[in-house]
Design an enzyme around this catalytic site. Structure first.
Site, PDB file in Angstrom:
ATOM      1  N   ASP A 122      82.052  21.376 -13.557  1.00  0.00           N
ATOM      2  CA  ASP A 122      83.804  20.141 -14.646  1.00  0.00           C
ATOM      3  C   ASP A 122      83.661  20.703 -15.243  1.00  0.00           C
ATOM      4  OD1 ASP A 122      83.527  18.808 -11.907  1.00  0.00           O
ATOM      5  OD2 ASP A 122      81.882  18.067 -12.376  1.00  0.00           O
ATOM      6  N   ASP A 181      89.023  20.163  -6.042  1.00  0.00           N
ATOM      7  CA  ASP A 181      88.461  19.803  -7.855  1.00  0.00           C
ATOM      8  C   ASP A 181      88.361  20.562  -8.924  1.00  0.00           C
ATOM      9  OD1 ASP A 181      87.310  18.395  -5.572  1.00  0.00           O
ATOM     10  OD2 ASP A 181      87.075  16.112  -7.081  1.00  0.00           O
TER      11      ASP A 181
HETATM   12  N1  GLY Z   1      86.019  15.780  -9.596  1.00  0.00           N
HETATM   13  C1  GLY Z   1      85.664  14.339  -8.993  1.00  0.00           C
HETATM   14  C2  GLY Z   1      86.546  13.232  -8.736  1.00  0.00           C
HETATM   15  O1  GLY Z   1      87.266  14.095  -8.369  1.00  0.00           O
HETATM   16  O2  GLY Z   1      86.347  12.499  -8.192  1.00  0.00           O
END
Ligand code: GLY
Length: 405
Positions: A122, A181
């Protein structure tokens, strides 16, 4: 003050002409007034933060409001920690007010240690939304240094055999999971090549995008949430499943948003037409989907079983709108995408915003974090606010015929 800010200040001169020039969607959204409301909400949030820490210094960034109506903060290592700093940078970008730069710097500094955290994919969400915007709007050399270290740390998660960055480390049900993501984290890598001249970051980002394009998508251009790879063999997929969506074969709304935003951004950075085509195909899936409501704010999953009695996800709409605005500047179908984004922004503005002074300062309501885990359902979330403000800034740039950032 740099040119970006000077330009924004020019935009914001309070004259009748400019008030009309900042209206989008047939004068249905008054962006100036939306930003003014967003400033009031953010004032509320900044005042709320110290008490919400409950004495825990590591809680640094607004995450949501709990069932009791209290502000929940997250530590810097959580994936959401960069969004509130990003909101503050966008307020600065729009207003040019030093007060917002000051606050943006404080909340950005609070997550500085994440540049060395190699335990998460992330990094882009955290460091690009905060330090990336900070660098864009201030050209502060310290921010550049931190961005480069963040990219270097993220590069340790790239696996040559798979051709992707690994997403999670801590879920025993997965071997080498890659989630849709993760596309958003590529922006940091593209930026790192531009800042350093080292093409390694660019090559990793392209490899990740190509592998994701090949393996994450179904024939209708909806995407899986998670593709789990065997990292000891090339082209070896263990399974394709969901973690936050309704079902393995369903289309989790925010996942589709990440896809449209991610491939549009990859086209911007590479000018490879296959990414443009992919973004257009994903947009087609979203905009032609029979379960997309008339206000264009999707249910949390396009295949959720009880539509229309399912929660919406305003964060997905905000991210889609921002991605669609950018896509509209590259695509022959730009008019369709811009109108769709306008409609999403109009809906979010008119029906999904918090009353001023309420909801601990969040701007948008009615997002869904993880419905299947009963977490943050019909809640305010900082990434909804971040992409909403970004979409509004992009709408202004488009109206002015200027390059987006
Ligand atoms: N990246 C985590 C979400 O979109 O919940």
């Amino acid at each position: 003050m740099n040119n970006n800010i000077t330009n924004w200040k020019q935009v914001l001169c309070v004259t009748t002409i400019l008030i009309f020039s900042t209206l989008v969607n047939a004068q249905k959204v008054d962006i100036k007034s939306v930003f003014s409301d967003a400033e009031k909400q953010t004032d509320v949030m900044i005042k709320e933060v110290p008490a919400a820490k409950h004495g825990k210094a590591d809680l640094v960034s607004p995450r949501t409001v709990d069932a009791a109506g209290q502000l929940v903060l997250s530590p810097s290592f959580r994936w959401t920690s960069g969004f509130f700093p990003g909101v503050l940078w966008y307020l600065y970008a729009y207003t040019g007010d030093k007060k917002w730069e000051e606050q943006a710097r404080i909340f950005t500094d609070n997550i500085k240690r994440e540049q060395f955290n190699g335990g998460t994919h992330d990094m882009g969400f955290k460091m690009y939304c905060s330090y990336g915007n900070g660098y864009l709007f201030t050209k502060d050399e310290m921010y550049k240094k931190i961005l480069l270290q963040s990219a270097k740390t993220l590069s340790t998660r790239f696996n040559n055999t798979v051709g992707c960055f690994r997403s999670w480390d801590t879920m025993p049900q997965f071997t080498f999971p890659v989630i849709i993501d993760n596309m958003l984290n590529l922006e940091l890598m593209f930026e790192a090549t531009k800042l350093s001249g080292d093409s390694m970051y660019y090559k990793m980002a392209v490899s990740h995008a190509n592998t994701t394009m090949k393996n994450h998508f179904r024939k209708d251009y909806s995407c899986y949430h998670v593709v789990d790879y065997d990292s000891t063999k090339t082209e070896s997929i263990i399974k394709k499943v969901t973690h936050q969506g309704y079902a393995d074969e369903s289309a989790w709304a925010r996942g589709q948003a990440w896809a449209i935003y991610g491939f549009t951004m990859c086209y911007r950075e590479t000018k490879d037409p296959k990414y443009l085509k992919q973004a257009e195909n994903v947009a087609g899936y979203i905009l032609n989907n029979p379960t997309l409501p008339a206000d264009l704010v999707p249910y949390w999953d396009f295949n959720a079983p009880n539509i229309p009695n399912e929660p919406r996800d305003a964060s997905a709409a905000a991210c889609m709108a921002s991605g669609l605005y950018e896509l509209s500047t590259y695509s022959k179908k730009g008019n369709i995408y811009r109108k769709a984004a306008d409609k999403m922004i109009e809906s979010l503005t008119n029906n999904y915003r918090s009353t001023i002074g309420e909801n601990r300062g969040f701007i948008l309501l009615h997002s869904t974090g993880a419905k299947t885990h009963n977490s943050e359902v019909d809640a305010p979330l900082p990434y909804a606010d971040y992409y909403y403000l970004e979409a509004l800034l992009r709408a202004i740039k488009i109206k002015e015929g200027k390059k987006l950032f």
